[in-house]
Design an enzyme around this catalytic site. Structure first.
Site, PDB file in Angstrom:
ATOM      1  N   GLY A 161       0.881  -1.169   0.000  1.00 58.67           N
ATOM      2  CA  GLY A 161       0.000   0.000   0.000  1.00 58.67           C
ATOM      3  C   GLY A 161       0.912   1.210   0.000  1.00 58.67           C
ATOM      4  N   ASN A 181       4.470   1.205   1.940  1.00 58.10           N
ATOM      5  CA  ASN A 181       5.715   1.025   1.181  1.00 58.10           C
ATOM      6  C   ASN A 181       6.727   2.114   1.568  1.00 58.10           C
ATOM      7  OD1 ASN A 181       4.092  -0.846  -0.128  1.00 58.10           O
ATOM      8  ND2 ASN A 181       3.749   0.439  -1.933  1.00 58.10           N
ATOM      9  N   TRP A 185     -10.349  -5.684  -3.852  1.00 64.34           N
ATOM     10  CA  TRP A 185     -11.473  -5.876  -2.930  1.00 64.34           C
ATOM     11  C   TRP A 185     -11.165  -4.965  -1.730  1.00 64.34           C
ATOM     12  CZ3 TRP A 185      -9.124  -9.628  -5.729  1.00 64.34           C
ATOM     13  CH2 TRP A 185      -9.921 -10.526  -6.458  1.00 64.34           C
ATOM     14  N   LYS A 191       8.364  14.714  -8.850  1.00 67.27           N
ATOM     15  CA  LYS A 191       8.885  13.497  -9.500  1.00 67.27           C
ATOM     16  C   LYS A 191       8.301  13.391 -10.906  1.00 67.27           C
ATOM     17  CE  LYS A 191       6.937  11.900  -5.970  1.00 67.27           C
ATOM     18  NZ  LYS A 191       6.038  10.987  -5.233  1.00 67.27           N
ATOM     19  N   GLY A 247       8.969  10.344 -13.256  1.00 61.23           N
ATOM     20  CA  GLY A 247       9.487   9.091 -13.823  1.00 61.23           C
ATOM     21  C   GLY A 247      10.999   9.165 -13.990  1.00 61.23           C
ATOM     22  N   GLY A 291       7.557   5.673  -6.742  1.00 55.11           N
ATOM     23  CA  GLY A 291       7.301   6.952  -6.067  1.00 55.11           C
ATOM     24  C   GLY A 291       7.249   6.792  -4.549  1.00 55.11           C
ATOM     25  N   ASP A 292       6.741   5.651  -4.079  1.00 59.69           N
ATOM     26  CA  ASP A 292       6.640   5.422  -2.627  1.00 59.69           C
ATOM     27  C   ASP A 292       8.035   5.287  -2.011  1.00 59.69           C
ATOM     28  OD1 ASP A 292       3.975   5.200  -3.320  1.00 59.69           O
ATOM     29  OD2 ASP A 292       3.992   3.008  -3.282  1.00 59.69           O
TER      30      ASP A 292
HETATM   31  P1  ADP Z   1       5.197   7.277  -9.245  1.00 61.48           P
HETATM   32  O1  ADP Z   1       5.603   5.881  -8.912  1.00 61.48           O
HETATM   33  O2  ADP Z   1       4.633   8.043  -8.092  1.00 61.48           O
HETATM   34  O3  ADP Z   1       4.395   7.408 -10.514  1.00 61.48           O
HETATM   35  P2  ADP Z   1       7.441   8.264 -10.795  1.00 61.48           P
HETATM   36  O4  ADP Z   1       7.092   7.358 -11.931  1.00 61.48           O
HETATM   37  O5  ADP Z   1       7.499   9.714 -11.094  1.00 61.48           O
HETATM   38  O6  ADP Z   1       6.538   8.070  -9.505  1.00 61.48           O
HETATM   39  O7  ADP Z   1       8.833   7.763 -10.258  1.00 61.48           O
HETATM   40  C1  ADP Z   1       9.311   8.139  -8.987  1.00 61.48           C
HETATM   41  C2  ADP Z   1      10.811   8.140  -9.002  1.00 61.48           C
HETATM   42  O8  ADP Z   1      11.280   6.844  -9.370  1.00 61.48           O
HETATM   43  C3  ADP Z   1      11.429   9.086 -10.016  1.00 61.48           C
HETATM   44  O9  ADP Z   1      11.560  10.386  -9.502  1.00 61.48           O
HETATM   45  C4  ADP Z   1      12.782   8.432 -10.244  1.00 61.48           C
HETATM   46  O10 ADP Z   1      13.665   8.788  -9.207  1.00 61.48           O
HETATM   47  C5  ADP Z   1      12.463   6.944 -10.122  1.00 61.48           C
HETATM   48  N1  ADP Z   1      12.226   6.339 -11.441  1.00 61.48           N
HETATM   49  C6  ADP Z   1      11.047   6.084 -12.043  1.00 61.48           C
HETATM   50  N2  ADP Z   1      11.217   5.507 -13.244  1.00 61.48           N
HETATM   51  C7  ADP Z   1      12.558   5.391 -13.420  1.00 61.48           C
HETATM   52  C8  ADP Z   1      13.410   4.850 -14.447  1.00 61.48           C
HETATM   53  N3  ADP Z   1      12.923   4.323 -15.562  1.00 61.48           N
HETATM   54  N4  ADP Z   1      14.755   4.894 -14.241  1.00 61.48           N
HETATM   55  C9  ADP Z   1      15.283   5.412 -13.115  1.00 61.48           C
HETATM   56  N5  ADP Z   1      14.540   5.920 -12.125  1.00 61.48           N
HETATM   57  C10 ADP Z   1      13.208   5.919 -12.249  1.00 61.48           C
END
Ligand code: ADP
Length: 310
Positions: A28, A32, A101, A225, A227, A257-258
């Site tokens: 969750g 996490n 659920w 953040k 990705g 993200g967590d």
């Molecule tokens: P959430 O899981 O909340 O959608 P993000 O996708 O923005 O969050 O990712 C959160 C963090 O995870 C990013 O800021 C980065 O540090 C890391 N991250 C996500 N995807 C990648 C990736 N492909 N390579 C390296 N780090 C990543």
């Protein structure tokens, strides 16, 4: 010692291994984050604020909280409800789908347990993290009690932290989510939004606009953040862009993200600089996405974080 609490829902996770076998764990978003923070920073006390049931899986979940060294002062046991549950199914081409659920999960009734006496146990200097999912799972009837609690804690010097994780299916309408998120932004001292979540609700499609949006609420520390794109932060009048090294072999992005949130907050509580905290958090997230599931194996996670300099 100051403490950080994570308010929300921890669920039972079932993963289909084959036609006849399921593997069971717990996950969750707020849980996490608490786990990753506590694994990296044993000197900080991280705790859950949640409700579970009295059934066997709830007992096992509480044992898991203890196993991860999480504080359970604010873990309550509802006598008639059970925890939410979800099933992860991976199809032949590796695409994952989730079935939930959770519509009557014990955590939805958390506010029944958070009386003024209980709220009085939070101390000045403690921190409380809530996410958009935490807001969504509290029953709509109890949300005004949640806002009163957050206002009361803020006025007593508890730092409020908000990540607007948005899950459309948990809200009756986007307007309902927008109203709740704006109220949470108004209360937040620290915000850790993902661009994707803000895009759907507020039409914000880049990190700079996300910072500006959060600034309009007077939030003192903002971490955006995006990705594998760089992380953008704003604090003390300073805007900083932090490069992220993309992971080439992504196995499962669940809880990236967590993990980022938990490790960032732990590092900041330990007075690390914002850049150090982002780099540690990005290493944590980058490690977690190389393992299946929300919670990466403790040994592999710890080894990566030691190398990164926790
Ligand atoms: P959430 O899981 O909340 O959608 P993000 O996708 O923005 O969050 O990712 C959160 C963090 O995870 C990013 O800021 C980065 O540090 C890391 N991250 C996500 N995807 C990648 C990736 N492909 N390579 C390296 N780090 C990543």
């Amino acid at each position: 010692m100051n403490k950080i609490f994570f308010l929300g829902e921890c669920m039972v996770e079932l993963r289909a291994i084959d036609d006849n076998t399921m593997e069971q764990s717990f996950a969750g978003d707020v849980y996490n984050s608490a786990v990753y923070l506590q694994r990296c920073f044993p000197g900080i006390k991280a705790g859950m604020v949640t409700a579970v049931g009295t059934d066997a899986l709830s007992e096992k979940m509480i044992q898991k909280f203890h196993h991860e060294s999480l504080d359970t002062t604010f873990v309550f046991q509802h006598k008639d409800k059970v925890p939410g549950l979800y099933l992860i199914k991976t199809d032949a081409v590796g695409e994952r789908s989730f079935t939930y659920w959770r519509s009557d999960a014990a955590a939805r009734y958390l506010m029944d347990f958070l009386s003024d006496d209980v709220a009085g146990l939070f101390k000045t200097g403690d921190a409380l993290f809530i996410s958009g999912i935490s807001l969504a799972v509290i029953t709509p009837a109890a949300r005004s009690a949640l806002w009163s609690l957050l206002e009361q804690l803020k006025s007593r010097g508890v730092t409020l932290i908000f990540d607007p994780n948005y899950r459309a299916r948990l809200w009756s309408s986007t307007d309902e989510a927008i109203t709740a998120f704006q109220r949470a932004f108004q209360l937040a001292d620290i915000a850790l939004p993902g661009v994707e979540d803000l895009e759907v609700l507020f039409g914000i499609s880049n990190a700079e606009a996300a910072i500006e949006y959060c600034q309009s609420f007077g939030i003192r520390e903002i971490v955006v953040k995006n990705g594998p794109e760089s992380v953008l932060t704003y604090a003390n009048g300073q805007l900083q862009k932090h490069p992220i090294t993309p992971v080439t072999k992504v196995v499962d992005t669940t809880s990236a993200g967590d993990a980022f949130n938990g490790v960032y907050l732990g590092a900041r509580i330990q007075n690390r600089s914002i850049s150090d905290a982002v780099q540690l958090a990005a290493t944590a997230a980058g490690t977690v996405i190389q393992h299946p599931g929300a919670i990466a194996p403790a040994a592999a996670f710890r080894a990566a974080m030691v190398t990164a300099g926790i």
